[in-house]
Design an enzyme around this catalytic site. Structure first.
Site: not given
Ligand code: AGP
Length: 613
Positions: A2, A27, A74, A100-101, A486, A490, A493, A509, A608
């Site tokens: 919010c 937002r 939101w 907000n919350g 994951e 992080k 990338e 193994h 992104k």
């Molecule tokens: C994650 O940090 C990356 N930016 C990338 O792996 C991302 O998760 C992947 O491209 C999937 O994107 P989406 O969730 O928009 O489908």
């Protein structure tokens, strides 16, 4: 999330508050409203819909006065309504609140107030705040003391702004926990309040950030900051040098850091309106599920890419553990060409932050082609993956700007947990006792995530120790094995370090040959059913000279005695533990990238949303 804006000064508050809300446009909205004190009375205009709807209301029925407050909600699930839009008035019409919350104990408070004869006019948790303040005003307290008393009675994380027509010379605001910021902007003979800096940047660059559990009494000429128990706080005035775009980062250096810290709020948002803590029910109306439809599901294929795929790996374990429906996670770029065996008893569940990832959309099309039921868990409202699905769960995290996905990783963990409970309940395969416990455990999420985030300084120290690493192994087991993948992604990338997530049990193994004094090993070893297995993993890594960085549950002295560094996380039920174990790994990757001077929000070679194959 919010947006909140407040103004107190000699000018008409309406245009200042309205323009402030517009500055939070990035937002998105599903409702907006504002209130001003005009001729000694509080006038409110509010409605569902975008800010343009509020502008229409004000054109049709103008209000002018000061002080004033405004609020935007939101994009949330379910049809938002005017009656649930903020600001909310109390019974006397003399006090108004924007918030907000989540008031986590609002049901108990609502029952108590109703028993005292209070009538509620909305379905929101927020409304209990203004009724509590009126209750204390009626007992003879002034607005400041009534607000302070109320802040001590509500549970959860909040940003709150209150004003009263009987004390028009002040606005009272507070920040409690991590439900987003509360910023006080300092003007000349006027002052401003906002949830984010962009809303007030055109008026002032001098701001005070409220810390958690602080409140402020704001008049035209003075800002008195104090703790919730009344102790005066020496305020630090910050000078905002950023441009408006930069200001969207608020007090953070990068969008990624801001979004990591938004996870208390984004997880609260993904829960909001879907969990009935009283009856232990989960409500996901977007899936249009009936008991018969749920009973006809024979298998679930989760499909996604990157971080979303790792969220799906956790979801696979959650769904099979809770529903006993066979479930597997398939990487979308493979699934789309795998000629999968699907039929009308199959569900294809796509997970995507952007909702526009080409491979994921193609995997959904393959599911459609084979006659499966299509569901999606998506963040970007209105995106393709949301539109083409038979039912879509919105992540509700708000825009995720940083290329490295963080809050859009933890939200689907909780969404899949809720989905599993709802499916098992509809299929009649979950006892009431178990269901109620699983639902009750969700209440812990805002607190445990907030506590994990508050350890950022400790993680930053470990990042400095690892700043020159060239390779790194991440190991996990069971529900936390996907967190190894994951956490490694992080680091890869945004720091460009070669990092590899691996099932810990597989190390013997072959890959264990990699470990020596130059190979740091991140071991995810919280108190979960695989804890003891991870203990032996840590021992194996140490025996080969590896530097061990352990993610461990607070108080775990055994792990602490063995590891070179410990990233502490709060105790958490094992099914929800990935939501907290990922937090220090997000922060670790972030701070290593910062130390290395890299472009955290736009890492090289990445986008992104990968809308191409
Ligand atoms: C994650 O940090 C990356 N930016 C990338 O792996 C991302 O998760 C992947 O491209 C999937 O994107 P989406 O969730 O928009 O489908």
């Amino acid at each position: 999330m919010c947006g909140i804006v407040g103004y107190i000064g000699p000018r008409d508050a309406t245009p200042i508050v309205l323009n402030g809300l517009k500055r939070l446009e990035y937002r998105g909205y599903d409702s907006a409203g504002l209130a001003v004190i005009q001729d000694g009375k509080i006038e409110v205009r509010r409605d569902a819909g975008k800010l343009s709807r509020l502008t229409e209301l004000l054109n049709d029925s103008p209000i002018h006065g000061t002080p004033g407050v405004g609020h935007t909600r939101w994009a949330t699930h379910g049809a938002p309504s005017a009656r649930n839009a903020h600001p909310h008035l109390g019974a006397t019409g003399r006090v108004v609140v924007v918030h907000n919350g989540i008031v986590e104990n609002f049901l108990d408070l609502r029952d108590e107030l109703t028993a005292e004869g209070v009538e509620f006019n909305s379905d929101t948790d927020t409304e209990v705040i203004v009724h509590l303040v009126e209750h204390h005003l009626a007992a003879g307290l002034d607005l400041t003391e009534a607000a302070r008393r109320t802040f001590g009675e509500i549970a959860g994380a909040h940003g709150i702004v209150l004003m009263s027509a009987d004390e028009p010379d002040k606005i009272v605001c507070a920040r409690i926990g991590n439900a987003g910021g509360v910023v006080v902007g300092l003007g000349e003979g006027e002052n401003f309040i906002a949830s984010d800096i962009p809303a007030i940047l055109e008026h002032t660059r001098r701001v005070i950030f409220l810390e958690s559990h602080q409140m402020a009494v704001v008049t035209r000429s003075e800002v008195r900051v104090q703790t919730l128990d009344g102790a005066r706080v020496a305020t630090k005035v910050n000078n905002i040098a950023w441009d408006a775009a930069a200001a969207e980062k608020g007090e953070y250096r990068h969008f990624m850091q801001k979004e990591i810290h938004e996870q208390v709020r984004s997880l609260t948002e993904t829960l909001a309106g879907r969990v009935d803590f009283t009856d232990g029910n989960i409500n996901l109306p977007e899936l249009h599920m009936t008991p018969e439809m749920a009973g006809n599901i024979h298998k679930i294929i989760i499909t996604a890419c990157g971080t979303a795929a790792y969220a799906g790996m956790v979801g696979k374990l959650l769904i099979e553990s809770i529903t006993r429906i066979p479930c597997q996670m398939e990487i979308a770029s493979e699934f789309r060409y795998s000629d999968p065996i699907l039929d009308k008893h199959s569900v294809v569940l796509a997970i995507s932050q952007s909702g526009e990832t080409a491979d994921t959309l193609a995997a959904m099309e393959e599911g459609r082609r084979k006659g499966a039921l299509l569901w999606s868990i998506v963040n970007a409202v209105g995106s393709q993956a949301m539109r083409v699905a038979d039912g879509s769960i919105s992540m509700q995290t708000g825009p995720e700007i940083g290329v490295a996905s963080t809050k859009a990783f933890t939200a689907p963990l909780v969404d899949q947990y809720m989905l599993a409970i709802m499916l098992a309940h509809l299929r009649g395969t979950l006892s009431d006792k178990t269901r109620r416990q699983l639902v009750a455990d969700l209440r812990l999420i805002p607190d445990v995530v907030g506590r994990a985030l508050r350890r950022e300084a400790e993680v930053e120290k470990v990042a400095w120790a690892l700043k020159d690493v060239r390779d790194c192994l991440y190991l996990g087991r069971g529900i936390n094995m996907p967190i190894a993948y994951e956490g490694a992604l992080k680091l890869k990338e945004i720091s460009y370090v070669h990092a590899e997530g691996y099932p810990a049990g597989e190390m013997k193994h072959g890959p264990i040959a990699l470990i020596d004094e130059n190979m740091p090993v991140v071991c995810i070893a919280p108190k979960d059913p695989w804890h003891d297995k991870m203990i032996s993993q840590i021992q194996q890594a140490k025996a080969r000279g590896g530097t061990v960085i352990a993610v461990a549950t607070e108080g775990d002295e055994l792990v602490s005695s063995m590891a070179d560094h410990v990233l502490w996380v709060p105790e958490c039920p094992w099914m929800l533990s990935p939501v907290v174990t990922v937090i220090p790994l997000q922060l670790l990757a972030y701070h290593i990238a910062v130390v290395r001077g890299l472009d955290v929000d736009q890492p090289r070679n990445l986008a992104k949303s990968v809308t191409v194959e």
